[in-house]
Write a protein that holds these residues in place. Sequence first.
Motif, PDB file in Angstrom:
ATOM      1  N   LEU A 183       0.898  -1.321   0.032  1.00 23.27           N
ATOM      2  CA  LEU A 183      -0.203   0.084   0.081  1.00 23.27           C
ATOM      3  C   LEU A 183       0.771   1.126  -0.114  1.00 23.27           C
ATOM      4  N   GLN A 184       2.104   1.194   0.774  1.00 22.82           N
ATOM      5  CA  GLN A 184       2.741   2.340   0.621  1.00 22.82           C
ATOM      6  C   GLN A 184       3.356   2.623  -0.558  1.00 22.82           C
ATOM      7  N   LYS A 185       3.887   1.614  -1.151  1.00 21.66           N
ATOM      8  CA  LYS A 185       4.522   1.557  -2.714  1.00 21.66           C
ATOM      9  C   LYS A 185       3.500   2.156  -3.701  1.00 21.66           C
ATOM     10  N   MET A 186       2.263   1.845  -3.298  1.00 18.91           N
ATOM     11  CA  MET A 186       1.245   2.162  -4.350  1.00 18.91           C
ATOM     12  C   MET A 186       0.667   3.608  -3.990  1.00 18.91           C
ATOM     13  N   CYS A 187       1.209   3.989  -2.881  1.00 14.04           N
ATOM     14  CA  CYS A 187       0.555   5.643  -2.417  1.00 14.04           C
ATOM     15  C   CYS A 187      -0.674   5.515  -2.009  1.00 14.04           C
ATOM     16  N   ILE A 188      -1.376   4.501  -1.517  1.00 13.82           N
ATOM     17  CA  ILE A 188      -2.720   4.382  -1.265  1.00 13.82           C
ATOM     18  C   ILE A 188      -2.812   4.410   0.286  1.00 13.82           C
ATOM     19  N   GLU A 189      -3.857   5.051   1.032  1.00 13.21           N
ATOM     20  CA  GLU A 189      -4.027   5.195   2.422  1.00 13.21           C
ATOM     21  C   GLU A 189      -5.089   3.925   2.796  1.00 13.21           C
ATOM     22  N   GLY A 190      -4.332   2.973   3.641  1.00 17.66           N
ATOM     23  CA  GLY A 190      -5.524   1.788   3.983  1.00 17.66           C
ATOM     24  C   GLY A 190      -4.878   1.243   5.436  1.00 17.66           C
ATOM     25  N   GLU A 191      -5.674   0.351   5.822  1.00 17.93           N
ATOM     26  CA  GLU A 191      -5.314  -0.220   6.961  1.00 17.93           C
ATOM     27  C   GLU A 191      -5.774  -1.607   6.885  1.00 17.93           C
ATOM     28  N   VAL A 192      -4.445  -2.524   7.511  1.00 21.21           N
ATOM     29  CA  VAL A 192      -4.974  -3.900   7.216  1.00 21.21           C
ATOM     30  C   VAL A 192      -5.514  -4.498   8.664  1.00 21.21           C
ATOM     31  N   LYS A 193      -6.499  -5.434   8.491  1.00 17.82           N
ATOM     32  CA  LYS A 193      -7.222  -6.019   9.472  1.00 17.82           C
ATOM     33  C   LYS A 193      -7.212  -7.420   9.458  1.00 17.82           C
ATOM     34  N   ILE A 194      -6.971  -8.309  10.353  1.00 17.48           N
ATOM     35  CA  ILE A 194      -7.273  -9.542  10.444  1.00 17.48           C
ATOM     36  C   ILE A 194      -8.659  -9.992  11.000  1.00 17.48           C
ATOM     37  N   LEU A 195      -9.428 -10.665  10.212  1.00 13.31           N
ATOM     38  CA  LEU A 195     -10.738 -11.253  10.173  1.00 13.31           C
ATOM     39  C   LEU A 195     -10.862 -12.435  11.150  1.00 13.31           C
ATOM     40  N   PRO A 196     -11.756 -12.726  11.800  1.00 17.13           N
ATOM     41  CA  PRO A 196     -11.756 -14.060  12.579  1.00 17.13           C
ATOM     42  C   PRO A 196     -11.800 -15.016  11.621  1.00 17.13           C
ATOM     43  N   GLN A 197     -11.231 -16.190  12.118  1.00 13.36           N
ATOM     44  CA  GLN A 197     -10.924 -17.371  11.269  1.00 13.36           C
ATOM     45  C   GLN A 197     -12.045 -18.305  10.988  1.00 13.36           C
ATOM     46  N   VAL A 198     -12.267 -18.652   9.664  1.00  8.54           N
ATOM     47  CA  VAL A 198     -13.570 -19.271   9.435  1.00  8.54           C
ATOM     48  C   VAL A 198     -13.236 -20.756   9.143  1.00  8.54           C
ATOM     49  N   GLU A 199     -12.204 -21.024   8.513  1.00  8.07           N
ATOM     50  CA  GLU A 199     -11.752 -22.532   8.136  1.00  8.07           C
ATOM     51  C   GLU A 199     -10.360 -22.509   8.744  1.00  8.07           C
ATOM     52  N   VAL A 200      -9.905 -23.782   9.031  1.00  9.46           N
ATOM     53  CA  VAL A 200      -8.744 -24.298   9.902  1.00  9.46           C
ATOM     54  C   VAL A 200      -7.551 -23.786   9.162  1.00  9.46           C
ATOM     55  N   ASP A 201      -7.458 -23.725   7.819  1.00  5.40           N
ATOM     56  CA  ASP A 201      -6.481 -23.598   7.068  1.00  5.40           C
ATOM     57  C   ASP A 201      -6.372 -22.010   6.257  1.00  5.40           C
ATOM     58  N   GLN A 202      -7.371 -21.173   6.755  1.00  5.64           N
ATOM     59  CA  GLN A 202      -7.484 -20.041   5.880  1.00  5.64           C
ATOM     60  C   GLN A 202      -7.154 -18.814   6.931  1.00  5.64           C
ATOM     61  N   LEU A 203      -6.352 -17.514   6.287  1.00  5.37           N
ATOM     62  CA  LEU A 203      -6.224 -16.409   6.926  1.00  5.37           C
ATOM     63  C   LEU A 203      -6.966 -15.514   5.985  1.00  5.37           C
ATOM     64  N   ARG A 204      -7.685 -14.591   6.611  1.00  6.21           N
ATOM     65  CA  ARG A 204      -8.599 -13.820   6.134  1.00  6.21           C
ATOM     66  C   ARG A 204      -8.219 -12.370   6.564  1.00  6.21           C
ATOM     67  N   VAL A 205      -7.934 -11.567   5.570  1.00  4.20           N
ATOM     68  CA  VAL A 205      -7.300 -10.315   5.675  1.00  4.20           C
ATOM     69  C   VAL A 205      -8.066  -9.282   5.018  1.00  4.20           C
ATOM     70  N   GLU A 206      -8.622  -8.067   5.514  1.00  2.00           N
ATOM     71  CA  GLU A 206      -9.299  -7.038   5.130  1.00  2.00           C
ATOM     72  C   GLU A 206      -8.682  -5.650   5.204  1.00  2.00           C
ATOM     73  N   ILE A 207      -8.715  -5.097   4.149  1.00  4.29           N
ATOM     74  CA  ILE A 207      -7.932  -3.713   3.865  1.00  4.29           C
ATOM     75  C   ILE A 207      -9.044  -2.583   3.525  1.00  4.29           C
ATOM     76  N   ALA A 208      -8.889  -1.593   4.493  1.00  3.85           N
ATOM     77  CA  ALA A 208     -10.028  -0.735   4.974  1.00  3.85           C
ATOM     78  C   ALA A 208      -9.313   0.910   4.529  1.00  3.85           C
ATOM     79  N   GLY A 209     -10.110   1.595   3.998  1.00  3.56           N
ATOM     80  CA  GLY A 209      -9.561   2.795   3.517  1.00  3.56           C
ATOM     81  C   GLY A 209     -10.593   3.766   2.983  1.00  3.56           C
TER      82      GLY A 209
END
Length: 324
Positions: A183-209
């Motif tokens: 996001l810094q290289k793309m000059c985009i203002e945003g915040e990375v959040k980790i969402l609750p885990q739904v499946e045992v092998d999945q990492l869920r990430v949300e970008i807010a801005g």
Amino acid sequence: MLKSIEMTGETRDAAIDAALKSLGLDRDDVSVEVLDNGKKGFLGIGATPAKVRVSYEAPDEPKAEKKPEVKPESKPQKLSITTEDTTPRLVKPAPKDFVPEKLNVDKPQREDRPQREDRPRREGDRPRREGDRPRRDGDRPRRPREERPIVPSVPKERELIPVSEECMKKAEGMATEFINGLLQKMCIEGEVKILPQVEVDQLRVEIAGPDMGPVIGRRGDTLDAIQYLGSLVLNNTLDEHIRLSVDTENYREKRADSLERLARKMAMKVAKSHRSMTLEPMNPYERRIIHAALQEFNGVTTYSTGTEPGRRVVIAPDNSRSHR
């Protein structure tokens, strides 16, 4: 031994498909080098075909064995002809009524055995025509065609392998750091959040801005690229396999609803016109949504065609099903 062939076609994909067909190989067995992308021209004028070079591994050819040299004889040997070789030998002709014992020409045929066509059929004989074979005790009854189960065209879901808590925490930190750097290289203002885990092998990430349009890109291409690069970083570093899901402004769910509506709309047209329709190129995740949405739709079937990244979903009429 590395070999290669050059092939032309209207488009780059057509040239690659023609080369693979002539070699009898799959796309994963060869490497492709695009020599010329070709031009469409104006109304067919000035169009040039696309040209590619396809390289593949071929087994080494066995070396030809050297034949022993034949030394010519210095002098041809002269054949000695004697009088015994030139003297004709007289053969006494056989009598007209002579018959060799081994031939048994006049041997009468057994009259007690009936001819093949008159012989009565015995139990266990092979049937002469299809459909004449009598049913046996061990035969399994055949079900009518309309009652046979229909194999779904949707691929089976992969088995979920649990990820340890320590590895998941490490993955969360690496994914957050990597996406923030992008996001810094793309000059985009945003915040990375980790969402609750739904499946045992999945990492869920949300970008807010404030402005997530550049993060999503055209039809989610930029968001898919961020997710793909993040997955490479995680799985090349960690010992356990983790599936990374990157989302923003609930785009994934909105895109899935849009694809399901598109799939049903196209399926209605295919069932009505009885003609196949090919959708736009999609990634594996979006193609899986189309397959799942039409799995229970009567009158159509789905399958994928082409090679990545131009692989498409084809919706075709299915004669074994009737549309409601």
